[in-house]
Design an enzyme around this catalytic site. Structure first.
Site: not given
Ligand SMILES: CC(=O)SCCNC(=O)CCNC(=O)[C@H](O)C(C)(C)COP(=O)(O)OP(=O)(O)OC[C@H]1O[C@@H](n2cnc3c(N)ncnc32)[C@H](O)[C@@H]1OP(=O)(O)O
Ligand SMILES: O=C([O-])CC(=O)C(=O)O
Length: 378
Positions: A224, A264, A315
């Site tokens: 997050h 996302h 981010d």
């Molecule tokens: C303000 C915020 O909170 S914005 C989010 C900030 N977080 C990040 O940037 C961390 C990196 N991103 C992630 O880990 C994820 O994209 C999340 C946590 C934001 C979203 O997660 P979810 O919706 O649960 O998606 P999930 O984890 O199921 O990913 C779906 C697929 O995309 C891939 N994927 C998603 N994000 C990434 C990434 N950043 N890098 C590489 N692969 C990724 C996963 O490996 C998965 O592939 P698979 O189905 O082959 O295993």
């Molecule tokens: O909406 C989300 O899951 C994460 C995000 O981009 C935020 O909190 O700004």
């Protein structure tokens, strides 16, 4: 009762909200009817707070009065400052320090004993918490650097005053406007994990001073808000490695690692906030003669979008924007708190307005009918 399991609550509708609308396919974000691009360009963080908390944009007099009430609430009590000093001396993580100190604010809040659902008291509490977070964070950073805290100034706006307290000098207009815009962009985002955490806490009729530290805890995680710090550390690692950005990102994926700042739960396309921050990051790089941070970011984005279908989230470009503003990397996520607290307060107010305890269930998959054996016979 349905037995469908929605891991991570993906797509599950749990509330109605008038606060923010997200179209994940179009890449659109709206606060109370206003597109994020318009707010980022024309509204101050104080205006956005008013919009979120009071349901409409303020007129000039209302904004002046609201901004003044925020500015006069910035000072922190001696007991709070003592904790800031103690945590800085203990080299506490900034997010943990903020979580601890925000929790402590209730001890000094005149409305702490009010009914947790009292809207007027919650607006006052929310305003005080939001006004004091920058003071806490700036003081923490200065003390750990061996400097004395800089007292807040009431004649500066929220964004400018934070940079002033952090650096001991009033920032130029470009820095102040960029920072204010970043606060506007991060203020609310539907039922993201930290907002939902705050809602769950308030749904038990616990108070705002419990819900906000819960939100801070949830935001700190690397999936997050914690990702903004990870992004900058990754860009620095890439820079050090001397590798081409595509080679670096391929190596990272081959090692089974995620790339912070990509992917996302709701957006299937580029996050609209990332578009705006990307422009800021590029402009700062051009002005400072440090285009590499934006260049690396663009190369990574192009590769991940085209080859992996992964788009940048908020981010990704906030990291290089803050870096080029000279902000210490480990306070990027606390800065996210500084803004998102506005959204947490607004969602908690909405939750209290029409409260029902949030209590989902788990499918039990553990053992059954075990025979209990007394401890000395096991
Ligand atoms: C303000 C915020 O909170 S914005 C989010 C900030 N977080 C990040 O940037 C961390 C990196 N991103 C992630 O880990 C994820 O994209 C999340 C946590 C934001 C979203 O997660 P979810 O919706 O649960 O998606 P999930 O984890 O199921 O990913 C779906 C697929 O995309 C891939 N994927 C998603 N994000 C990434 C990434 N950043 N890098 C590489 N692969 C990724 C996963 O490996 C998965 O592939 P698979 O189905 O082959 O295993
Ligand atoms: O909406 C989300 O899951 C994460 C995000 O981009 C935020 O909190 O700004």
């Amino acid at each position: 009762m349905s037995d469908d399991l929605k891991k991570g609550l993906e797509g599950v509708l749990v509330a109605e909200s008038e606060l923010s609308f997200i179209d994940g396919d179009e890449g659109r974000l709206v606060y109370r009817g206003y597109d994020i691009e318009d707010l980022a360009r024309d509204a101050s963080y104080e205006e956005v707070l008013y919009l979120l908390w009071h349901g409409r944009l303020p007129n000039r007099d209302e904004l002046d009065e609201f901004s003044e009430s925020m500015a006069t609430a910035r000072e922190i009590d001696d007991g709070v400052m003592a904790t800031v000093r103690e945590l800085a001396a203990a080299d506490e993580e900034p997010m943990a320090a903020l979580r601890t100190v925000v929790s402590q604010l209730s001890a000094y809040d005149d409305d702490a004993a009010a009914d947790p659902t009292d809207e007027a008291a919650n607006l006052r509490k929310g305003r005080r918490i939001t006004a004091k977070i920058p003071t806490i964070l700036a003081a923490f950073v200065r003390v750990r650097n061996g400097d004395e805290p800089v007292a807040p100034r009431e004649d500066l706006d929220h964004a400018t005053n934070f940079l002033y307290m952090l650096n001991g000098e009033v920032p130029d207009d470009v820095l102040a406007e960029t920072f204010d815009m970043a606060l506007v962009l991060h203020a609310d985002h539907g039922l993201n994990a930290s907002t939902f955490t705050s809602m769950v806490i308030s749904s038990t009729l616990a108070d705002l001073h419990s819900a906000i530290p819960g939100g801070i805890g949830a935001l700190s995680g690397s999936l997050h808000g914690g990702a903004n710090q990870d992004v900058m550390e990754a860009l620095l690692e890439l820079d050090d490695s001397g590798k081409d950005p595509v080679e670096w990102v391929e190596d990272r994926l081959d090692a089974g690692e995620r790339v912070p700042g990509f992917g996302h739960r709701v957006y299937n396309v580029k996050d609209p906030r990332a578009k705006i921050l990307s422009e800021k990051s590029e402009a700062l790089g051009e002005a400072a003669g440090t285009p590499q941070w934006h260049d690396y970011s663009v190369a990574i984005e192009e590769y991940l979008t085209e080859e992996k279908g992964l788009a940048p989230n908020v981010d990704f470009y906030s990291a290089s924007t803050y870096y080029q503003m000279g902000i210490p990397i480990d306070i990027y996520t606390p800065i996210f708190v500084m803004s998102r607290v506005g959204g947490w307060v607004a969602h908690v107010l909405e939750q209290y307005e029409d409260n029902r305890l949030i209590r989902p269930r788990a499918r039990y998959v553990g053992p059954m009918d075990e025979e209990f054996v007394p401890v000395d016979e096991r």
